[in-house]
Design an enzyme around this catalytic site. Structure first.
Site, PDB file in Angstrom:
ATOM      1  N   GLU A  21      34.582  57.026  82.183  1.00  0.00           N
ATOM      2  CA  GLU A  21      34.144  55.695  81.745  1.00  0.00           C
ATOM      3  C   GLU A  21      32.623  55.601  81.800  1.00  0.00           C
ATOM      4  O   GLU A  21      31.995  54.972  80.949  1.00  0.00           O
ATOM      5  CB  GLU A  21      34.774  54.601  82.606  1.00  0.00           C
TER       6      GLU A  21
ATOM      7  N   TRP B  78      35.178  55.334  73.078  1.00  0.00           N
ATOM      8  CA  TRP B  78      36.104  56.012  73.975  1.00  0.00           C
ATOM      9  C   TRP B  78      36.771  57.184  73.269  1.00  0.00           C
ATOM     10  O   TRP B  78      37.070  58.199  73.892  1.00  0.00           O
ATOM     11  CB  TRP B  78      37.152  55.036  74.508  1.00  0.00           C
TER      12      TRP B  78
ATOM     13  N   TYR C 240      47.275  58.097  73.957  1.00  0.00           N
ATOM     14  CA  TYR C 240      46.539  57.603  75.128  1.00  0.00           C
ATOM     15  C   TYR C 240      46.942  56.155  75.426  1.00  0.00           C
ATOM     16  O   TYR C 240      47.227  55.803  76.570  1.00  0.00           O
ATOM     17  CB  TYR C 240      45.033  57.699  74.877  1.00  0.00           C
TER      18      TYR C 240
END
Length: 227
Positions: A62, A70, A40
């Site tokens: 988000e 995350w 990522y």
């Protein structure tokens, strides 16, 4: 940038914030030595995006990340895509209370009623934005910080101060005025980092120059005439 980062197996340099992974590459500290997190970091985070579906996905995820790591969201991303029609906001805008209940029963996503309802609401607001600006990309990229408003150098000390900025605060305020939810200034800045509106890869990270070159070559979307 996500909070609550997992501990890295590779040792972080306390001054530069860089780590060298088992693959020999020097990166920002936060993906540690986790392969999916590194992927990522290397291929998505900071790379400029102008695709409306991807932008909608990013800002929604988000919002789901708020209060969580995350990495948790990243590892549930395929579940989110399945639950929310691949974040095709034209389809999500048509979701009903039955879809909310379906999502609440789906263990492959974060089962948070307000965040689920927010995603549906934001899909409807996204349609309005697209009608007004021609694309979500044109709207979002209008908030790109001017070079003179960016730090001269993204070192470790500076990166740790970048939780929100004047631009993310302005974008957050306008989105809220337009009826969006779960778009506070810190969430919006994480979105700006993710979509490549800013390049917050650290000095010395192997991605920094690659991302900067991609941003230099990137054609910023503009509001379509007549929109």
């Amino acid at each position: 940038m996500a909070d609550n980062k997992p501990a890295a197996k590779a040792e972080r340099d306390p001054e530069t914030g860089l780590i060298t992974g088992s693959d020999g590459k020097t990166r920002c500290w936060w993906p540690g030595d986790l392969e999916d997190y590194q992927r990522y970091h290397d291929t998505e985070w900071g790379w400029p995006v102008d695709d409306d579906r991807r932008l909608f996905e990013k800002i929604c995820l988000e919002g789901f990340q708020s209060g969580l790591s995350w990495l948790t969201i990243l590892r549930k991303r395929e579940g989110f895509r399945a639950a929310f029609a691949n974040f095709e906001f034209e389809q999500v805008a048509k979701f009903t209370e039955a879809d909310v209940e379906r999502c609440l029963a789906d263990a492959s996503i974060v089962r948070h009623r307000k965040k689920i309802e927010s995603t549906i609401n934001n899909a409807r607001r996204a349609l309005e934005l697209r009608d007004e600006f021609g694309s979500l990309a044109a709207y979002f990229w209008a908030y790109e910080p001017k070079p003179e408003n960016r730090p001269e150098k993204i070192d470790f000390a500076t990166a740790r101060t970048l939780g929100k900025t004047a631009e993310s605060t302005a974008l957050s305020k306008d989105l809220k005025k337009r009826g969006w939810s779960f778009v506070g200034p810190t969430t919006v800045y994480a979105f700006m980092q993710s979509m490549g509106m800013v390049n917050d890869h650290l000095e010395g990270c192997f991605c920094r120059e690659e991302v900067e070159a991609a941003r230099a070559a990137f054609k910023r979307p503009r509001k379509k005439s007549g929109s």
